[in-house]
Design an enzyme around this catalytic site. Structure first.
Site: not given
Ligand code: ITT
Length: 206
Positions: A10, A12, A70, A153-155
């Site tokens: 990821n 971000g 994670d 990123f993400g949420y």
């Molecule tokens: P890796 O396992 O390769 O590290 P991943 O994105 O699959 O990458 P996770 O399994 O830990 O990582 O899933 C994390 C989820 O939570 C993912 O949907 C992210 O977008 C979200 N997330 C984690 N940290 C976040 C943040 O700081 N801000 C917004 N969303 C976050």
């Protein structure tokens, strides 16, 4: 120069971990640079279990110290979901936009007072067979009614931090990296690396 692998795909997350850890003369490698190209199955029940699964998989193959994260969002009105399933909330391979759209859909009509949520991060360093440092970070907030902001990123566009009255995505990256769940977890992990006796990596000492 000492090298540590960041066990994440990821972008971000990787950028944030680099900024938060700032270990001076330590080179932080991504998985491709470390020659690790496999998929890791994250089948743990907790964030910490999954962080350990990722770090162990990479350490076993690469033989260098590894950090892993994670993380995810736990929403009160959904009984803590999506939690460890945050990345695949809307299905396997879901995009951030799809996950955010599903979250908004499930919270439709739920008033602000009942939209409480937490970002949670479990961080680990594996530096030898059975040798681990672990740390966790959490930040509380609530889920916005609509996305706002372009950063992160993400949420992040949906997660409002009450102390700022803004979403994570509206905050400059340096501010997010000072207050986030990841900042807390990796800030603590960095402290543990420097404190460890005998030192994990003597050069981490400042
Ligand atoms: P890796 O396992 O390769 O590290 P991943 O994105 O699959 O990458 P996770 O399994 O830990 O990582 O899933 C994390 C989820 O939570 C993912 O949907 C992210 O977008 C979200 N997330 C984690 N940290 C976040 C943040 O700081 N801000 C917004 N969303 C976050």
């Amino acid at each position: 120069m000492k090298r540590i692998v960041i066990a994440s795909r990821n972008r971000g997350k990787i950028a944030e971990i680099r900024e938060i850890l700032s270990l001076g003369d330590v080179e932080l490698l991504d998985l491709d640079s470390a020659g690790f190209h496999e998929r890791i199955e994250e089948n743990g029940r907790t964030f910490m279990e999954n962080a350990v699964i990722k770090a162990r998989a990479v350490f076993t193959r690469v033989g260098l110290p590894v950090v892993a994260d994670d993380s995810g969002i736990a929403v009160e009105a959904l009984g803590g979901r999506p939690g460890v399933k945050s990345a695949r909330f809307a299905g396997p391979g879901a995009t951030d936009e799809e996950n955010n759209a599903l979250l908004l859909e499930l919270l439709k009509g739920v008033p602000e007072s009942a939209r409480g949520a937490s970002f949670i991060c479990s961080a680990v360093l594996c530096f030898g067979r059975g040798e681990w440092l672990r740390a966790e970070g959490r930040v509380d907030g609530f889920v916005a009614g609509a996305p706002a902001g372009e950063n992160g990123f993400g949420y992040d566009p949906l997660f409002i931090l009450p102390s700022f009255g803004k979403t994570m995505a509206e905050l400059p990256p340096a501010v997010k990296n000072a207050v986030s769940h990841r900042a807390k977890a990796f800030g603590e992990l960095g402290r543990l690396m420097r404190l460890e006796e005998p030192p994990v990596f003597p050069r981490f000492r400042r």
